[in-house]
Design a protein around this motif. Structure first.
Motif, PDB file in Angstrom:
ATOM      1  N   LEU A   1       5.632  11.325  -7.786  1.00 29.90           N
ATOM      2  CA  LEU A   1       5.181  11.564  -9.150  1.00 29.90           C
ATOM      3  C   LEU A   1       5.815  12.823  -9.725  1.00 29.90           C
ATOM      4  N   GLY A   2       6.037  13.827  -8.874  1.00 31.56           N
ATOM      5  CA  GLY A   2       6.628  15.059  -9.350  1.00 31.56           C
ATOM      6  C   GLY A   2       8.034  14.854  -9.905  1.00 31.56           C
ATOM      7  N   ARG A   3       8.850  14.086  -9.195  1.00 32.48           N
ATOM      8  CA  ARG A   3      10.218  13.836  -9.655  1.00 32.48           C
ATOM      9  C   ARG A   3      10.213  12.924 -10.882  1.00 32.48           C
ATOM     10  N   PHE A   4       9.281  11.995 -10.933  1.00 30.96           N
ATOM     11  CA  PHE A   4       9.195  11.120 -12.101  1.00 30.96           C
ATOM     12  C   PHE A   4       8.761  11.913 -13.332  1.00 30.96           C
ATOM     13  N   ALA A   5       7.804  12.839 -13.151  1.00 28.64           N
ATOM     14  CA  ALA A   5       7.333  13.643 -14.279  1.00 28.64           C
ATOM     15  C   ALA A   5       8.417  14.559 -14.815  1.00 28.64           C
ATOM     16  N   ALA A   6       9.399  14.935 -13.961  1.00 26.12           N
ATOM     17  CA  ALA A   6      10.468  15.829 -14.394  1.00 26.12           C
ATOM     18  C   ALA A   6      11.496  15.137 -15.278  1.00 26.12           C
ATOM     19  N   LEU A   7      11.477  13.810 -15.334  1.00 24.63           N
ATOM     20  CA  LEU A   7      12.421  13.092 -16.185  1.00 24.63           C
ATOM     21  C   LEU A   7      12.042  13.265 -17.656  1.00 24.63           C
TER      22      LEU A   7
ATOM     23  N   ASP B   1       0.834  -1.184   0.000  1.00 21.24           N
ATOM     24  CA  ASP B   1       0.000   0.000   0.000  1.00 21.24           C
ATOM     25  C   ASP B   1       0.876   1.244   0.000  1.00 21.24           C
ATOM     26  N   ALA B   2       0.337   2.314  -0.542  1.00 17.10           N
ATOM     27  CA  ALA B   2       1.069   3.577  -0.609  1.00 17.10           C
ATOM     28  C   ALA B   2       0.616   4.483   0.518  1.00 17.10           C
TER      29      ALA B   2
ATOM     30  N   ALA C   1       3.875   4.453  -6.154  1.00 14.73           N
ATOM     31  CA  ALA C   1       2.893   3.366  -6.134  1.00 14.73           C
ATOM     32  C   ALA C   1       1.543   3.826  -6.648  1.00 14.73           C
ATOM     33  N   THR C   2       1.327   5.131  -6.752  1.00 13.52           N
ATOM     34  CA  THR C   2       0.083   5.650  -7.307  1.00 13.52           C
ATOM     35  C   THR C   2      -0.057   5.303  -8.781  1.00 13.52           C
TER      36      THR C   2
ATOM     37  N   GLY D   1       9.138  -3.998 -10.554  1.00 18.04           N
ATOM     38  CA  GLY D   1      10.561  -3.873 -10.844  1.00 18.04           C
ATOM     39  C   GLY D   1      10.952  -2.480 -11.292  1.00 18.04           C
ATOM     40  N   VAL D   2      10.121  -1.856 -12.124  1.00 16.73           N
ATOM     41  CA  VAL D   2      10.414  -0.496 -12.582  1.00 16.73           C
ATOM     42  C   VAL D   2      10.338   0.475 -11.416  1.00 16.73           C
ATOM     43  N   ARG D   3       9.340   0.310 -10.575  1.00 15.47           N
ATOM     44  CA  ARG D   3       9.189   1.223  -9.437  1.00 15.47           C
ATOM     45  C   ARG D   3      10.380   1.122  -8.487  1.00 15.47           C
ATOM     46  N   ARG D   4      10.822  -0.081  -8.213  1.00 15.92           N
ATOM     47  CA  ARG D   4      11.962  -0.242  -7.312  1.00 15.92           C
ATOM     48  C   ARG D   4      13.236   0.318  -7.930  1.00 15.92           C
TER      49      ARG D   4
END
Length: 375
Positions: free
Chosen positions: A349-355, A259-260, A329-330, A336-339
């Motif tokens: 999500l903010g840091r992921f969106a900045a990629l 769970d997140a 986790a949202t 595997g990708v998340r880890r």
């Protein structure tokens, strides 16, 4: 149909235990049970000790659980064998083809009841939030989906003139969705024609189905808002705190993995659900004199009133701030990708969106492209 961009406002209506409620009514050994304790905002509409599991897989993980099982730590994603070892007396129902057919048959009229609100309605039974729901478009690789998860999306742009602020519109949608789901589930009968021990009418039939509503600029944002609203109601019911003050434990039921735990999110000015009564009178009985002869009084127990449905509105232009601090986790990402991303320090999500999108696709493949677009 697409419900993104163009200034659209999307409402997500989520029935968290719709599939479990329908499956429970079909099972003669479950029907007739009464819920343990008062009706709760997070799932008192199902009998106690009941869960829906995914058959035919290695772990046969649970998909939907009654509120008492979740309180005991048996939550969606728990392997069936583990749940049976901990609670052997619970009733575990397979989410097989027959159950899915019954759930789909009950879900169709439920969604149809929302037609007066918008000409653009998208049923999403067992679809990953944010996908268009087109035929043949399955979940990304490595992402599991609850096939009985009942969600519908509506385009609600421009309805303020009729229903007022969007938080009032969300309350209207929730009320209609509750009534429609109750009527649809009441029409479900046991496939073997066996009457339940408690008679034709179950004690828990009187409990209204739980519904959560979120409104945002896109389908994924609206889904996250609905899930956040329900999680706030869960925390409030367990802790006795205000829904806007309690910590939110978000369970993304369609995604495998732990769970997140979401950080505290600012409550939009128009996003608080309407309250009933005054704070001073909440939880105590009060007497109301009537204009009748004699000392006749009607005592109203405020504590017995059902809570308002969980709703959350993300104001226009606020979706980036709303989603930015949520955990990875949202998103519908494979474990595997998340880890791998978390090892790089990318946990929100903010840091992921900045990629850069090209870098994400080159390193993690097309499976992460959709998640990056949602973030």
């Amino acid at each position: 149909m697409e419900m993104t961009g163009g200034g659209r406002r999307i409402a997500c209506i989520w029935w968290p235990r719709f599939g479990l409620r329908v499956a429970a009514r079909r099972d003669p050994l479950v029907r007739g049970r009464a819920p343990a304790g008062p009706v709760r905002p997070d799932g008192g509409d199902t009998p106690p000790g009941v869960a829906l599991f995914r058959p035919g897989t290695r772990w046969q993980e649970l998909l939907q659980c009654s509120a008492d099982l979740e309180d005991a730590g048996v939550v969606p994603g728990t392997p069936l064998k583990e749940a049976q070892a901990r609670y052997p007396d619970a009733r575990y129902l397979p989410c097989d083809d027959e159950s899915l057919a019954a759930i789909g048959a009950a879900f169709t009229p439920t969604v149809a009841a929302l037609a007066p609100y918008s000409p653009t309605i998208e049923p999403a039974l067992g679809v990953v939030p944010g996908l268009s729901g087109r035929a043949g478009e399955g979940p990304p690789p490595g992402v599991t989906v609850d096939p009985a998860r009942a969600v519908a999306f509506l385009d609600v742009a421009g309805l303020e003139a009729r229903y007022g602020p969007e938080v009032d519109l969300a309350a209207h949608l929730a009320s209609t969705a509750i009534e429609a789901a109750a009527a649809a589930s009441m029409g479900v009968a046991s496939p073997v024609g066996v009457s339940p021990p408690g008679g034709a009418d179950d004690a828990w039939d009187g409990a209204p189905p739980v519904v959560a509503v979120g409104i945002a600029e896109g389908k994924f944002g609206a889904w996250v808002a609905a899930a956040t609203a329900l999680a706030r109601a869960e925390a409030s019911a367990r802790a006795g705190a205000s829904p806007t003050e309690a910590p939110r434990r978000l369970r993304w039921r369609e995604i495998a993995g732990p769970d997140a735990l979401a950080p505290d999110l600012p409550t939009p000015a128009r996003g608080a659900p309407p309250t009933r009564g005054t704070p001073a009178g909440r939880g105590r009985a009060r007497s109301v004199p009537l204009p009748l002869d004699g000392p006749t009084k009607v005592v109203l127990a405020a504590a017995a009133m059902p809570p308002p449905p969980p709703v959350l509105v993300v104001p226009p232009g606020g979706i980036a701030g709303f989603l930015g601090d949520l955990p990875l986790a949202t998103l519908p990402l494979a474990m595997g990708v998340r880890r791998a991303l978390e090892r790089l320090g990318i946990r929100t999500l903010g840091r992921f969106a900045a990629l850069p999108a090209n870098a994400v696709i080159a390193r993690y493949g097309a499976a992460a492209r959709h998640a990056h677009r949602l973030a």
